[in-house]
Design an enzyme around this catalytic site. Structure first.
Site, short mmCIF file in Angstrom:
data_model
loop_
_atom_site.label_atom_id
_atom_site.label_comp_id
_atom_site.label_asym_id
_atom_site.label_seq_id
_atom_site.Cartn_x
_atom_site.Cartn_y
_atom_site.Cartn_z
N GLU A 245 0.84 -1.21 0.00
CA GLU A 245 0.00 0.00 0.00
C GLU A 245 0.87 1.25 0.00
OE1 GLU A 245 -3.41 2.23 2.74
OE2 GLU A 245 -2.68 0.24 3.31
N GLY A 367 -1.00 5.32 6.74
CA GLY A 367 -0.14 5.55 7.89
C GLY A 367 0.46 6.94 7.76
#
Length: 384
Positions: A245, A367
């Site tokens: 990702e 994140g």
């Protein structure tokens, strides 16, 4: 500089993607932004053209291309026309959910979901974030209790990309109230299941054409056959797939910055002030030079990481590094490009203005960059 990343096969694929983008994407960008959703047609067209589902195994309707350079070509061509929303939506399907199903799914689940995903007929979303969690996945409160033949799911999620259109939602939920990192599982909720509802389509700073929603689950019965992966292993499964990702976010960042620089170079060569093109001023040339150097460094790091991913040597720290560096470069470059456009850079009719809005979330999702710094820092010090 000679890039050396692509072969003739990749460039042939680029011509296919470019034709698809010219025909099916570029004419609709304003329309999609207005309605805050791409709609289904472009997904189906992408499936027919072979632009999505690249890594899906052949037996499940895809070409089985495990060379991630092909995915990077798709990023570059979509970002070239400023289609960041669609690039992000396709990435969710191809870089996150498709690998989830291919890696963790049972043979029955793969047969049930992957062909439709590769064809653009099934759109899948992942529901991680909750109103109080953000990047802290361990703080998830959505929970599921055992029931005969399955689970009873309750909870709420927010900021869910493709949430309005999704046919399937992979929900991160707590299945063991007393557990720590072994408390979480992944349950796939299907559209139409009683108790599953979608809230409003959230209005965002950027990525307007990517529908983003609040989702709620009230006593949703999820059958055992919709448990993705191993019960209680959800957190570890998520961590395993996070590097890809983050690589995808980095690819979008480099492609976006590169497109922004191309648009800006063209603009400053044509726009005149004080009797000469803006590109003739030393300040402009210095700014362009700084951006070109930044992009070259980011692209070199990205290319190394792409090849590491292909070789199976791409690490969590590599992912944090490339995500951190490339998204920070993207932010600097796009901001400078807006400045060189002057007042026109603030007008949404110019692609640089959209790119500026779309870029901001890059340092948050996947994140937050503060998390990436923590990962890198811990790897250097060995301290937690």
């Amino acid at each position: 500089m000679e890039r050396g990343l692509y072969t003739e096969e990749h460039e042939q694929f680029r011509s296919v993607v470019r034709e698809f983008v010219t025909r099916e994407v570029q004419p609709h960008l304003d329309e999609w932004d207005e309605r805050q959703c791409t709609g289904r047609d472009v997904w189906l067209a992408a499936g027919k053209q072979g632009v999505i589902g690249l890594t899906a195994p052949e037996e499940f309707g895809g070409p089985g291309l495990n060379d991630w350079r092909f995915r990077n070509v798709v990023y570059e061509e979509l970002m070239r026309v400023g289609a960041a929303s669609l690039a992000s939506s396709f990435s969710l399907q191809d870089d996150i959910l498709g690998p989830y199903v291919a890696d963790m799914g049972t043979p029955e689940q793969k047969q049930r979901w992957l062909p439709g995903m590769a064809a653009g007929e099934l759109i899948m979303a992942v529901a991680m974030t909750e109103p109080g969690t953000g990047s802290d996945l361990k703080g998830v409160r959505t929970h599921a209790k055992r029931a005969p033949g399955g689970w009873i799911l309750n909870g709420a999620k927010t900021f869910i990309s493709s949430g309005q259109q999704a046919d399937l939602v992979c929900v991160v939920t707590k299945t063991d109230p007393a557990g720590g990192t072994d408390a979480f599982s992944l349950l796939v909720v299907e559209a139409g299941m009683p108790g599953f509802s979608r809230g409003r389509n959230l209005k965002k700073v950027g990525l307007w054409a990517q529908d983003t929603s609040e989702l709620s689950f009230s006593d949703v019965f999820v059958p055992d056959e919709n448990l993705l992966g191993v019960e209680g292993a959800g957190f570890r499964q998520l961590m395993k797939h996070l590097p890809l990702e983050r690589l995808a976010i980095a690819a979008g960042a480099v492609a976006s910055a590169s497109a922004a620089l191309d648009w800006t170079v063209a603009y400053v060569k044509e726009r005149c002030a004080f009797g000469q093109p803006l590109g003739g001023f030393q300040n402009t040339q210095f700014a362009l030079a700084d951006m070109a150097a930044d992009i070259e460094a980011a692209r070199s790091l990205l290319d190394r990481c792409i090849m590491a991913h292909n070789a199976g040597t791409f690490t969590t720290v590599d992912a944090a590094t490339v995500k951190l560096f490339t998204t920070e470069v993207q932010a600097r470059v796009v901001d400078k490009c807006v400045q060189l456009h002057g007042g026109y850079g603030y007008m949404l009719e110019y692609p640089i203005a959209r790119a500026y809005l779309d870029a901001r979330v890059q340092r948050i999702y996947g994140g937050a960059n503060e998390i990436q710094r923590q990962i890198i820092g811990r790897s250097l010090t060995g301290l937690r």
